[in-house]
Each structure stands twice: as structure tokens, then as C-alpha cells.
Design an enzyme around this catalytic site. Sequence first.
Site, PDB file in Angstrom:
ATOM      1  N   TRP A  77      -1.295   0.835   5.815  1.00 15.61           N
ATOM      2  CA  TRP A  77      -0.777   2.182   5.884  1.00 15.61           C
ATOM      3  C   TRP A  77      -1.689   3.061   6.439  1.00 15.61           C
ATOM      4  O   TRP A  77      -2.631   3.427   5.755  1.00 15.61           O
ATOM      5  CB  TRP A  77      -0.384   2.871   4.329  1.00 15.61           C
ATOM      6  CG  TRP A  77       0.720   1.880   3.632  1.00 15.61           C
ATOM      7  CD1 TRP A  77       2.003   2.044   3.865  1.00 15.61           C
ATOM      8  CD2 TRP A  77       0.424   1.020   2.648  1.00 15.61           C
ATOM      9  NE1 TRP A  77       2.792   1.249   2.961  1.00 15.61           N
ATOM     10  CE2 TRP A  77       1.903   0.519   2.525  1.00 15.61           C
ATOM     11  CE3 TRP A  77      -0.456   0.239   1.954  1.00 15.61           C
ATOM     12  CZ2 TRP A  77       2.262  -0.419   1.413  1.00 15.61           C
ATOM     13  CZ3 TRP A  77      -0.364  -0.472   1.052  1.00 15.61           C
ATOM     14  CH2 TRP A  77       0.966  -1.012   0.924  1.00 15.61           C
ATOM     15  N   HIS A 134       4.207   6.228   1.954  1.00 11.96           N
ATOM     16  CA  HIS A 134       5.529   5.587   1.289  1.00 11.96           C
ATOM     17  C   HIS A 134       6.092   6.349   0.086  1.00 11.96           C
ATOM     18  O   HIS A 134       5.443   7.168  -0.516  1.00 11.96           O
ATOM     19  CB  HIS A 134       5.359   4.152   1.132  1.00 11.96           C
ATOM     20  CG  HIS A 134       4.270   3.644   0.110  1.00 11.96           C
ATOM     21  ND1 HIS A 134       3.807   2.587  -0.143  1.00 11.96           N
ATOM     22  CD2 HIS A 134       3.123   4.628  -0.612  1.00 11.96           C
ATOM     23  CE1 HIS A 134       2.636   2.520  -1.033  1.00 11.96           C
ATOM     24  NE2 HIS A 134       2.381   3.752  -1.380  1.00 11.96           N
ATOM     25  N   ARG A 137       2.895   8.715   8.515  1.00  7.65           N
ATOM     26  CA  ARG A 137       1.785   7.948   8.713  1.00  7.65           C
ATOM     27  C   ARG A 137       0.966   8.150  10.122  1.00  7.65           C
ATOM     28  O   ARG A 137       1.845   8.696  10.861  1.00  7.65           O
ATOM     29  CB  ARG A 137       2.225   6.287   9.072  1.00  7.65           C
ATOM     30  CG  ARG A 137       2.940   5.775   7.735  1.00  7.65           C
ATOM     31  CD  ARG A 137       3.017   4.369   7.550  1.00  7.65           C
ATOM     32  NE  ARG A 137       3.901   4.229   6.299  1.00  7.65           N
ATOM     33  CZ  ARG A 137       4.534   3.215   6.047  1.00  7.65           C
ATOM     34  NH1 ARG A 137       4.729   2.143   7.044  1.00  7.65           N
ATOM     35  NH2 ARG A 137       5.129   2.816   4.913  1.00  7.65           N
ATOM     36  N   GLN A 172      12.079   7.120   3.595  1.00  4.61           N
ATOM     37  CA  GLN A 172      12.393   5.851   2.630  1.00  4.61           C
ATOM     38  C   GLN A 172      13.033   6.084   1.443  1.00  4.61           C
ATOM     39  O   GLN A 172      13.335   7.320   1.175  1.00  4.61           O
ATOM     40  CB  GLN A 172      10.997   5.571   2.284  1.00  4.61           C
ATOM     41  CG  GLN A 172      10.125   4.725   3.586  1.00  4.61           C
ATOM     42  CD  GLN A 172       8.813   4.112   2.769  1.00  4.61           C
ATOM     43  OE1 GLN A 172       8.688   4.029   1.576  1.00  4.61           O
ATOM     44  NE2 GLN A 172       8.291   3.311   3.682  1.00  4.61           N
ATOM     45  N   VAL A 184       3.733  -5.643  -6.453  1.00  6.71           N
ATOM     46  CA  VAL A 184       4.629  -6.521  -6.819  1.00  6.71           C
ATOM     47  C   VAL A 184       4.264  -7.905  -6.829  1.00  6.71           C
ATOM     48  O   VAL A 184       3.231  -8.334  -6.124  1.00  6.71           O
ATOM     49  CB  VAL A 184       5.981  -6.308  -6.258  1.00  6.71           C
ATOM     50  CG1 VAL A 184       6.657  -5.023  -6.344  1.00  6.71           C
ATOM     51  CG2 VAL A 184       5.906  -6.306  -4.649  1.00  6.71           C
ATOM     52  N   ALA A 231      11.430  -3.627  -7.977  1.00  9.63           N
ATOM     53  CA  ALA A 231      11.228  -2.423  -7.001  1.00  9.63           C
ATOM     54  C   ALA A 231      11.555  -3.011  -5.974  1.00  9.63           C
ATOM     55  O   ALA A 231      11.343  -4.083  -5.381  1.00  9.63           O
ATOM     56  CB  ALA A 231       9.660  -1.922  -7.196  1.00  9.63           C
TER      57      ALA A 231
HETATM   58  N1  DAH Z   1       6.011   0.803  -0.061  1.00 12.27           N
HETATM   59  C1  DAH Z   1       6.343  -0.532   0.968  1.00 12.27           C
HETATM   60  C2  DAH Z   1       6.156   0.046   2.185  1.00 12.27           C
HETATM   61  O1  DAH Z   1       6.201   1.382   2.797  1.00 12.27           O
HETATM   62  C3  DAH Z   1       7.660  -0.814   0.844  1.00 12.27           C
HETATM   63  C4  DAH Z   1       7.943  -1.516  -0.373  1.00 12.27           C
HETATM   64  C5  DAH Z   1       7.794  -3.000  -0.672  1.00 12.27           C
HETATM   65  C6  DAH Z   1       8.250  -0.710  -1.760  1.00 12.27           C
HETATM   66  C7  DAH Z   1       7.799  -3.721  -1.740  1.00 12.27           C
HETATM   67  C8  DAH Z   1       8.477  -1.727  -2.722  1.00 12.27           C
HETATM   68  C9  DAH Z   1       8.089  -2.945  -2.877  1.00 12.27           C
HETATM   69  O2  DAH Z   1       8.783  -1.118  -3.825  1.00 12.27           O
HETATM   70  O3  DAH Z   1       8.407  -3.510  -4.149  1.00 12.27           O
HETATM   71  O4  DAH Z   1       5.731  -0.471   3.269  1.00 12.27           O
END
Ligand code: DAH
Length: 348
Positions: A159, A179, A205, A219, A262, A316
Site C-alpha cells: 500500500w 484500504h 494511494r 472499497q 487473514v 473478512a
Molecule cells: N485490504 C486489502 C487491500 O486493500 C483487501 C483485503 C484483502 C481485505 C483480504 C480483506 C481481506 O478484508 O481479508 O488490498
Amino acid sequence: MTSVSDPISEIEDAAMRELAVISDATQLEAWRLSYLGRKGKLTRILRGLADLPLEQRRSLGAEANRIKLRLETAHREKLARFEQDRVAQVTEGERLDVTLPGPPLPRGGLHPITRTLQDVLRVFESMGFQVAEGPEIEWDYYNFEALRIPADHPARDMWDTLWIDCEREGRRSMLLRTHTSPNQIRIMERTQPPIRVVVPGKCYRFEATDPTHEWMMTQVEGLAIDDGISMADLKGTLAEFARRIFGEERKVAFRCDYFPFVEPGMELRIDCFICRGAGCRTCGRTGWIEILGAGMVHPEIIANAGYDPDRYTGFAFGLGIERIALLRHGVDDIRHFYANDLRFLQQF
Ligand code: DAH
């Protein structure tokens, strides 16, 4: 030249006759000058009176004054009539028909990203998820630390961050959220399981833009925590979502991916709905399109929230609305969405 001896009544008759046929203000003014003006016929008579013997002066003077008064009155009345006619003409010409329909107003519509976002939220709401929101300016803690992305961890490279200089709190502690995942922590902090929420929001970003990257995007984060939630629940929920948004016949597949918050982490793919799996430009000839990131909430995060990690599990996911809108509408450049070009926007 009219002399003082002209029968004055002839002047009166002529004046009244001429006046009767005058039909506009210019003619009327010429008439006034010729009788009542400084060199007018009647004026000259009145001026000549001084040279006359007293008797004549009296009778002629009285008569001339009477005529002067009559002509002046007639002139005033005619002038007033002209003015009335003029006003009547203008009001007639500009009369409004208040029953006519007004000019059509340009009709606005919802932005294609807003529409897609609403569709996505509606799908999750129908599956029992609540909608929540969180701040766009975020602490390093929620955006990274609490999600198991410590400072200097290589995963931070995923990020590119827009930092906010914040003297009082020490530099580099505030940022524009990269995010919506910090909302996982924020929600766990203030609620107890069972949890089923989706959190929509803008993310930012520090990114060079190209057809698939923007520095701002929308998002939706999803979080479900409960007694005995398993991968099957995650799979079922996301497969249902994919079919409702991209078509009933969609096939879904999960592939391992890494996200620090995760375990296991994965990415969801759907079979390409353009080439139906044969391989095309949209799916990069693979037959599959990546839709979102997901996974089972890391037990450490469950424990940090104060929940019993032996009892509670959860999943998630995070998805990008622009990407979904691109795919659904066959748009070839993400930057179109925020270029404010009505020729593009009016198509939706
Ligand atoms: N936050 C991640 C992104 O912006 C996307 C994401 C991936 C969210 C896995 C989640 C997850 O909740 O379990 O790239």
C-alpha cells in the site's frame, strides 16, 4: 408667413383637422412645433399682440389664449392615447401563457460508481450484513499496526501511502486510509459477536495513475465474526455475491494470496463472463478474473479484540467498486470515472 391678421379661427380649424389624422408621436411633435412651438403659428400671433391697439389686443388675445389652451389640451390627450397604445402593444406582445410547459431541465443521474456501490451493498444487506462507516483520515495503528502490518514490515509495500504530517502526534502516524480494512478493528473495538458488517468508503494511494490504477478508489470491507464461522461460510457468501452481481451462471474459484490480517488469505476469481473461460483481453487470457481479497480473520486479531479465539472465528473480505464497475460495463480505463466528462457519465 402667417400674419397677425390671419383669421385666427382658421388656424384653429386647420390645427384641429390636422391633429385628427395624426397617427404617431413624431407627427404629433411636428404638429405641436408648427402651432405651439417658439416659432409656431399661434405663438407668433400671441407675440404680435403687443403691437396692436388695445381694443383689438384684448379680443384677439382672449381668443388666441382660448385656442392655445384648446390645442394644448388636445395635444396632451393625443399624446396620452399614443402612450396607452404603446403600452398595450408591448403587454400584448409579451403576454405570458402561464399554462405552457417550462423549458426542460437537464436531468441528473447517479454516478456509475455510486450505482455499483449501491448494488453491491444491497446484495450484502439481503444476506444479513449491516452497513457501517469509518474515517478517511486514519491512524497508522488502525490502517497498519492493528492489522499485523508493523512499521518496516515488507507488507507495507502493498500500500503506497499518503502520509499526513502531524507535528503534535509525531510525524507519520496519520494517513489517508489505503484500504477499508482498518474498519475491521474499529468495529471489533466497539461491538461483540455476532458481527456481520460491510463498510463502504473511499481509499487513497500514492500511486501513478494508469488504466487500472487511480489514487482514489472506493472499497467495501466485509467482516463476519461468530461462533463457528468457517471457510465454507466465506465461500458461500462470496459465491452468492459474485452470482448476484455478475450473473447466475458464474463459477468462482479461490486461490491462495497473502494479507497479514487473514490466515489463510485468498483471492476470489470468477470465470470470465466475456469469453466464458476461453481466454480474452479482459481476463488476460487466463479465463479467470480476480475480484477481491479475502480470508479467515487472523486469530491474533480476534484475541486482540478481546474475543475468545477458541470460540470465535470469522472471515473478512475487501473489494474495489471501480474494478467491479469496469468489468460490469466494459470500461477500459478507470480514470474515466473521475474525469467528470459528461459524455462518459451520461451513458450510465
Ligand atoms: N485490504 C486489502 C487491500 O486493500 C483487501 C483485503 C484483502 C481485505 C483480504 C480483506 C481481506 O478484508 O481479508 O488490498
